[in-house]
Design a protein around this motif. Structure first.
Motif, PDB file in Angstrom:
ATOM      1  N   LYS A  44       0.857  -1.189   0.000  1.00  0.00           N
ATOM      2  CA  LYS A  44       0.000   0.000   0.000  1.00  0.00           C
ATOM      3  C   LYS A  44       0.887   1.230   0.000  1.00  0.00           C
ATOM      4  CE  LYS A  44      -3.833  -2.134   2.478  1.00  0.00           C
ATOM      5  NZ  LYS A  44      -4.422  -2.317   3.806  1.00  0.00           N
ATOM      6  N   GLY A  45       0.393   2.300  -0.580  1.00  0.00           N
ATOM      7  CA  GLY A  45       1.173   3.534  -0.729  1.00  0.00           C
ATOM      8  C   GLY A  45       1.729   4.023   0.598  1.00  0.00           C
ATOM      9  N   ARG A  46       3.014   4.377   0.608  1.00  0.00           N
ATOM     10  CA  ARG A  46       3.685   4.800   1.839  1.00  0.00           C
ATOM     11  C   ARG A  46       3.622   6.307   2.080  1.00  0.00           C
ATOM     12  NH1 ARG A  46       3.009  -0.330   2.930  1.00  0.00           N
ATOM     13  NH2 ARG A  46       4.868  -1.600   3.208  1.00  0.00           N
ATOM     14  N   GLY A  47       2.909   7.024   1.193  1.00  0.00           N
ATOM     15  CA  GLY A  47       2.825   8.484   1.339  1.00  0.00           C
ATOM     16  C   GLY A  47       1.810   8.920   2.384  1.00  0.00           C
ATOM     17  N   GLY A  48       1.054   7.975   2.927  1.00  0.00           N
ATOM     18  CA  GLY A  48       0.108   8.334   3.989  1.00  0.00           C
ATOM     19  C   GLY A  48      -1.289   7.793   3.749  1.00  0.00           C
ATOM     20  N   ALA A  49      -1.762   7.862   2.505  1.00  0.00           N
ATOM     21  CA  ALA A  49      -3.155   7.479   2.251  1.00  0.00           C
ATOM     22  C   ALA A  49      -3.336   5.956   2.191  1.00  0.00           C
ATOM     23  CB  ALA A  49      -3.647   8.123   0.960  1.00  0.00           C
ATOM     24  N   GLY A  50      -2.273   5.226   1.900  1.00  0.00           N
ATOM     25  CA  GLY A  50      -2.331   3.756   1.952  1.00  0.00           C
ATOM     26  C   GLY A  50      -3.144   3.110   0.846  1.00  0.00           C
ATOM     27  N   PHE A  51      -3.187   3.735  -0.327  1.00  0.00           N
ATOM     28  CA  PHE A  51      -3.939   3.142  -1.439  1.00  0.00           C
ATOM     29  C   PHE A  51      -3.116   1.986  -2.033  1.00  0.00           C
ATOM     30  CE2 PHE A  51      -5.653   2.854  -5.745  1.00  0.00           C
ATOM     31  CZ  PHE A  51      -7.011   2.928  -5.489  1.00  0.00           C
ATOM     32  N   PRO A  52      -3.779   0.842  -2.350  1.00  0.00           N
ATOM     33  CA  PRO A  52      -3.018  -0.308  -2.885  1.00  0.00           C
ATOM     34  C   PRO A  52      -2.297   0.041  -4.195  1.00  0.00           C
ATOM     35  CG  PRO A  52      -5.244  -0.958  -2.268  1.00  0.00           C
ATOM     36  CD  PRO A  52      -5.191   0.532  -2.178  1.00  0.00           C
ATOM     37  N   THR A  55      -3.437  -1.743  -7.512  1.00  0.00           N
ATOM     38  CA  THR A  55      -4.686  -1.194  -8.073  1.00  0.00           C
ATOM     39  C   THR A  55      -4.414   0.113  -8.813  1.00  0.00           C
ATOM     40  OG1 THR A  55      -5.797  -2.111  -6.142  1.00  0.00           O
ATOM     41  CG2 THR A  55      -7.070  -0.566  -7.473  1.00  0.00           C
ATOM     42  N   LYS A  56      -3.604   0.971  -8.198  1.00  0.00           N
ATOM     43  CA  LYS A  56      -3.298   2.264  -8.841  1.00  0.00           C
ATOM     44  C   LYS A  56      -2.617   2.039 -10.188  1.00  0.00           C
ATOM     45  CE  LYS A  56      -1.965   5.824  -6.205  1.00  0.00           C
ATOM     46  NZ  LYS A  56      -1.118   6.726  -5.416  1.00  0.00           N
ATOM     47  N   TRP A  57      -1.679   1.114 -10.219  1.00  0.00           N
ATOM     48  CA  TRP A  57      -0.950   0.850 -11.467  1.00  0.00           C
ATOM     49  C   TRP A  57      -1.836   0.159 -12.500  1.00  0.00           C
ATOM     50  CZ3 TRP A  57       4.908  -0.631 -10.691  1.00  0.00           C
ATOM     51  CH2 TRP A  57       5.521   0.381  -9.948  1.00  0.00           C
ATOM     52  N   ASP A  75       8.083  15.266  -2.120  1.00  0.00           N
ATOM     53  CA  ASP A  75       7.870  16.589  -1.520  1.00  0.00           C
ATOM     54  C   ASP A  75       8.175  16.557  -0.015  1.00  0.00           C
ATOM     55  OD1 ASP A  75       7.165  19.280  -2.142  1.00  0.00           O
ATOM     56  OD2 ASP A  75       5.403  19.003  -0.861  1.00  0.00           O
ATOM     57  N   GLU A  76       7.943  15.426   0.578  1.00  0.00           N
ATOM     58  CA  GLU A  76       8.250  15.193   1.998  1.00  0.00           C
ATOM     59  C   GLU A  76       8.082  16.423   2.891  1.00  0.00           C
ATOM     60  OE1 GLU A  76      12.085  13.284   3.332  1.00  0.00           O
ATOM     61  OE2 GLU A  76      10.661  11.856   4.153  1.00  0.00           O
ATOM     62  N   GLY A  77       6.852  16.940   2.902  1.00  0.00           N
ATOM     63  CA  GLY A  77       6.605  18.176   3.655  1.00  0.00           C
ATOM     64  C   GLY A  77       5.976  17.961   5.018  1.00  0.00           C
ATOM     65  N   GLU A  78       5.607  16.726   5.337  1.00  0.00           N
ATOM     66  CA  GLU A  78       4.954  16.489   6.628  1.00  0.00           C
ATOM     67  C   GLU A  78       5.965  16.743   7.756  1.00  0.00           C
ATOM     68  OE1 GLU A  78       1.556  15.449   7.027  1.00  0.00           O
ATOM     69  OE2 GLU A  78       2.027  15.985   9.098  1.00  0.00           O
ATOM     70  N   TYR A 162       3.358  22.997   1.731  1.00  0.00           N
ATOM     71  CA  TYR A 162       2.962  21.682   2.252  1.00  0.00           C
ATOM     72  C   TYR A 162       1.911  21.038   1.348  1.00  0.00           C
ATOM     73  CZ  TYR A 162       0.709  18.542   5.719  1.00  0.00           C
ATOM     74  OH  TYR A 162       0.152  17.483   6.391  1.00  0.00           O
ATOM     75  N   VAL A 163       0.951  21.851   0.900  1.00  0.00           N
ATOM     76  CA  VAL A 163      -0.152  21.290   0.105  1.00  0.00           C
ATOM     77  C   VAL A 163       0.334  20.711  -1.224  1.00  0.00           C
ATOM     78  CG1 VAL A 163      -0.861  23.385  -1.147  1.00  0.00           C
ATOM     79  CG2 VAL A 163      -2.587  21.664  -0.508  1.00  0.00           C
ATOM     80  N   CYS A 164       1.481  21.150  -1.687  1.00  0.00           N
ATOM     81  CA  CYS A 164       2.015  20.633  -2.966  1.00  0.00           C
ATOM     82  C   CYS A 164       2.406  19.166  -2.874  1.00  0.00           C
ATOM     83  CB  CYS A 164       3.190  21.477  -3.453  1.00  0.00           C
ATOM     84  SG  CYS A 164       2.658  23.060  -4.087  1.00  0.00           S
ATOM     85  N   GLY A 165       2.417  18.582  -1.668  1.00  0.00           N
ATOM     86  CA  GLY A 165       2.633  17.138  -1.536  1.00  0.00           C
ATOM     87  C   GLY A 165       1.364  16.358  -1.840  1.00  0.00           C
ATOM     88  N   GLU A 166       0.221  17.030  -1.756  1.00  0.00           N
ATOM     89  CA  GLU A 166      -1.057  16.375  -2.106  1.00  0.00           C
ATOM     90  C   GLU A 166      -1.017  16.164  -3.616  1.00  0.00           C
ATOM     91  OE1 GLU A 166      -5.018  15.525  -3.209  1.00  0.00           O
ATOM     92  OE2 GLU A 166      -3.940  17.277  -3.930  1.00  0.00           O
ATOM     93  N   GLU A 167      -1.346  14.946  -4.046  1.00  0.00           N
ATOM     94  CA  GLU A 167      -1.000  14.580  -5.415  1.00  0.00           C
ATOM     95  C   GLU A 167      -1.598  15.468  -6.508  1.00  0.00           C
ATOM     96  OE1 GLU A 167      -2.021  10.464  -5.768  1.00  0.00           O
ATOM     97  OE2 GLU A 167      -4.171  10.816  -5.642  1.00  0.00           O
ATOM     98  N   THR A 168      -2.829  15.942  -6.318  1.00  0.00           N
ATOM     99  CA  THR A 168      -3.402  16.759  -7.397  1.00  0.00           C
ATOM    100  C   THR A 168      -2.853  18.196  -7.349  1.00  0.00           C
ATOM    101  OG1 THR A 168      -5.395  17.329  -6.122  1.00  0.00           O
ATOM    102  CG2 THR A 168      -5.519  15.378  -7.526  1.00  0.00           C
ATOM    103  N   ASN A 201       3.387   8.235  -6.913  1.00  0.00           N
ATOM    104  CA  ASN A 201       3.779   7.357  -5.810  1.00  0.00           C
ATOM    105  C   ASN A 201       4.838   7.988  -4.930  1.00  0.00           C
ATOM    106  OD1 ASN A 201       3.115   4.738  -7.938  1.00  0.00           O
ATOM    107  ND2 ASN A 201       2.385   4.672  -5.837  1.00  0.00           N
ATOM    108  N   ASN A 202       4.769   7.638  -3.680  1.00  0.00           N
ATOM    109  CA  ASN A 202       5.746   8.096  -2.705  1.00  0.00           C
ATOM    110  C   ASN A 202       7.106   7.422  -2.965  1.00  0.00           C
ATOM    111  OD1 ASN A 202       6.826   7.094   0.353  1.00  0.00           O
ATOM    112  ND2 ASN A 202       6.466   9.269   0.058  1.00  0.00           N
ATOM    113  N   VAL A 203       8.152   8.078  -2.540  1.00  0.00           N
ATOM    114  CA  VAL A 203       9.534   7.587  -2.689  1.00  0.00           C
ATOM    115  C   VAL A 203       9.679   6.162  -2.120  1.00  0.00           C
ATOM    116  CG1 VAL A 203      11.889   7.993  -1.830  1.00  0.00           C
ATOM    117  CG2 VAL A 203      10.494   9.926  -2.598  1.00  0.00           C
ATOM    118  N   CYS A 370      -9.464  18.693   0.437  1.00  0.00           N
ATOM    119  CA  CYS A 370      -8.357  17.747   0.289  1.00  0.00           C
ATOM    120  C   CYS A 370      -7.881  17.266   1.657  1.00  0.00           C
ATOM    121  CB  CYS A 370      -7.202  18.359  -0.518  1.00  0.00           C
ATOM    122  SG  CYS A 370      -6.038  19.336   0.439  1.00  0.00           S
ATOM    123  N   GLY A 371      -6.901  16.390   1.600  1.00  0.00           N
ATOM    124  CA  GLY A 371      -6.398  15.752   2.809  1.00  0.00           C
ATOM    125  C   GLY A 371      -5.848  16.734   3.831  1.00  0.00           C
ATOM    126  N   LEU A 372      -5.458  17.941   3.411  1.00  0.00           N
ATOM    127  CA  LEU A 372      -4.890  18.881   4.385  1.00  0.00           C
ATOM    128  C   LEU A 372      -5.947  19.233   5.446  1.00  0.00           C
ATOM    129  CD1 LEU A 372      -2.621  21.947   3.518  1.00  0.00           C
ATOM    130  CD2 LEU A 372      -4.002  21.802   5.567  1.00  0.00           C
TER     131      LEU A 372
END
Ligand SMILES: Cc1cc2nc3c(=O)[nH]c(=O)nc-3n(C[C@H](O)[C@H](O)[C@H](O)COP(=O)(O)O)c2cc1C
Length: 402
Positions: A44-52, A55-57, A75-78, A162-168, A201-203, A370-372
């Motif tokens: 699952k995605g390691r950027g926080g949201a945990g999406f599989p 499935t994304k790919w 972006d690693e802004g958290e 910080y918001v620029c880490g949100e994917e959209t 995807n996260n790093v 958004c997630g923020l």
């Protein structure tokens, strides 16, 4: 800049990997093979949201378009997170190989790394590394000798919000616009960068993919729990003797983490960065996992000398500063919560108003765009709840409310 200590050899991300191995494996691996192993792994995605990730790919691979893109979210802004910096500095092969594998799987010819503004010093070494990959035929045309397998990687500096880490918002920023989240749907897998299907995807996610392609999904899921497979990199900071980046299996308890980093007299642990939740002593048996306390990787430790209201104020000041202002719940809500904290500080509040603010915080979680704004109420709600005694009756001027 100070070198971050990598404190522990891990079983998954920090396990052995030969540069280019994942890419070379693609000579014998079809796209379907990659997707099969990814699905099997449960990554699952390691950027926080945990999406599989599988499935994304799959969705990006299935989307119809003449162009597709892979974006590495670096972006690693958290606040409190620095594990991606360690990966990019010490393990670029894992991250870039993961991007090439993503390109092969979804059918993209270009990958873009969106690099945190503060990591500008990494630009040169990373570009040098990409040049070496080109010379070794791990980037460019007919990669690894596979006819028609063309892929390149660009690195673009992030814009410092910080918001620029949100994917959209990240995609908006990459396109040269102000970093603001888009309405969803459509999702980036269909309409992403320049309107084309894009996987973001996260790093750490991409680094995990490189290992999975070589060692298999089954190998990966042997570590962790049923619902949270593999390991997690944690950036651990605060009141402990051994801060740094650690790799732990999902399912590790907070107590085990505290032992690992030699933390003494711990009063509170903030899991998941400023936007995460704050746990008190009675909750240290909880596990780091998607089924319990999920995290993108930041763990901040606070000992008995810390003032929890001050910590909360610090977090909320951050969100007031970083809210992009686009949607009302986030723009106004964060300010209202901060004002509430200042009222408590002055001992000029009523419990009925604090309860109203808690209601506002719950509303923000569902009404923010958004997630923020959906996650910024987390520290407010959890600190007020878990440190009630200290905040309302404690040692900060006898705040007793009305
Ligand atoms: C305000 C905000 C900031 C974010 N910052 C990051 C970030 O710095 N890095 C990251 O990978 N994901 C970040 N995300 C999550 C991304 O939107 C997205 O879920 C993630 O990049 C997807 O990659 P993954 O599936 O590999 O986790 C952030 C989300 C929000 C709401």
């Amino acid at each position: 800049m100070e070198k971050i200590k990598k404190r522990r050899e891990g079983k998954v991300i920090f396990s052995e990997y030969t540069r280019g191995a994942g890419i070379n494996k693609l000579k014998e691996f079809s796209r379907e093979d990659v997707l099969f192993e990814l699905k099997e792994s449960g990554l699952k995605g390691r950027g926080g949201a945990g999406f599989p990730t599988a499935t994304k790919w799959m969705l990006t691979a299935a989307a119809k378009s003449d162009k597709k893109f892979v974006i590495c979210n670096a972006d690693e802004g958290e606040p409190g997170t620095f594990k991606d910096r360690v990966l990019l500095t010490e393990y670029p092969e894992l991250v870039f190989d993961g991007m090439v594998i993503a390109g092969y799987t979804i059918g993209a010819k270009l990958g873009i790394v969106y690099l945190r503004g503060e990591y500008e010093y990494l630009m040169k070494p990373l570009q040098d590394y990409l040049q070496v990959m080109k010379e070794d035929n791990l980037l460019g045309n007919n990669i690894a000798g596979v006819t028609g397998f063309d892929f390149d990687i660009n690195i673009v500096m992030g814009s410092g919000a910080y918001v620029c880490g949100e994917e959209t918002a990240l995609i908006e920023s990459l396109e040269g616009h102000r970093g603001e989240a888009r309405n969803r749907p459509p999702f980036p897998v269909n309409t992403g960068y320049m309107g084309h299907p894009t996987t973001v995807n996260n790093v750490e996610t991409l680094a995990a993919v490189s290992h999975i392609v070589i060692k298999g999904g089954n190998w990966f899921k042997k570590v962790g729990t049923d619902k949270s497979t593999g390991s997690k990199l944690l950036s651990i900071s605060g009141d402990c003797n051994k801060p740094g980046v650690y790799e732990v299996p999902w399912g590790t308890t907070i107590q085990e983490v505290l032992k690992l980093v030699d933390a003494k007299d711990t009063k509170a642990v903030q899991v998941g960065g400023a936007s995460g939740i704050c746990l008190n002593k009675t909750q240290f048996d909880r596990t780091i996992s998607y089924e319990d306390v999920a995290t993108g990787g930041s763990i901040m430790i606070f000992n008995e000398n810390r003032d929890m209201l001050h910590i909360l104020k610090n977090f909320m000041e951050f969100f007031v500063e970083e809210s992009c202002g686009q949607c009302t719940p986030c723009r106004i809500g964060n300010v209202k919560m901060l004002e509430g904290i200042e009222m408590i500080e002055r001992n000029d509040y009523t419990f009925s108003y604090i309860n109203k603010l808690k209601g506002l915080a719950e509303t923000m979680k569902v009404a923010s765009k958004c997630g923020l704004g959906q996650s910024s109420p987390n520290p407010f709600l959890s600190i007020i709840e878990n440190f009630r005694e200290e905040i309302f009756n404690g040692s900060h001027g006898g705040r007793n409310g009305k």
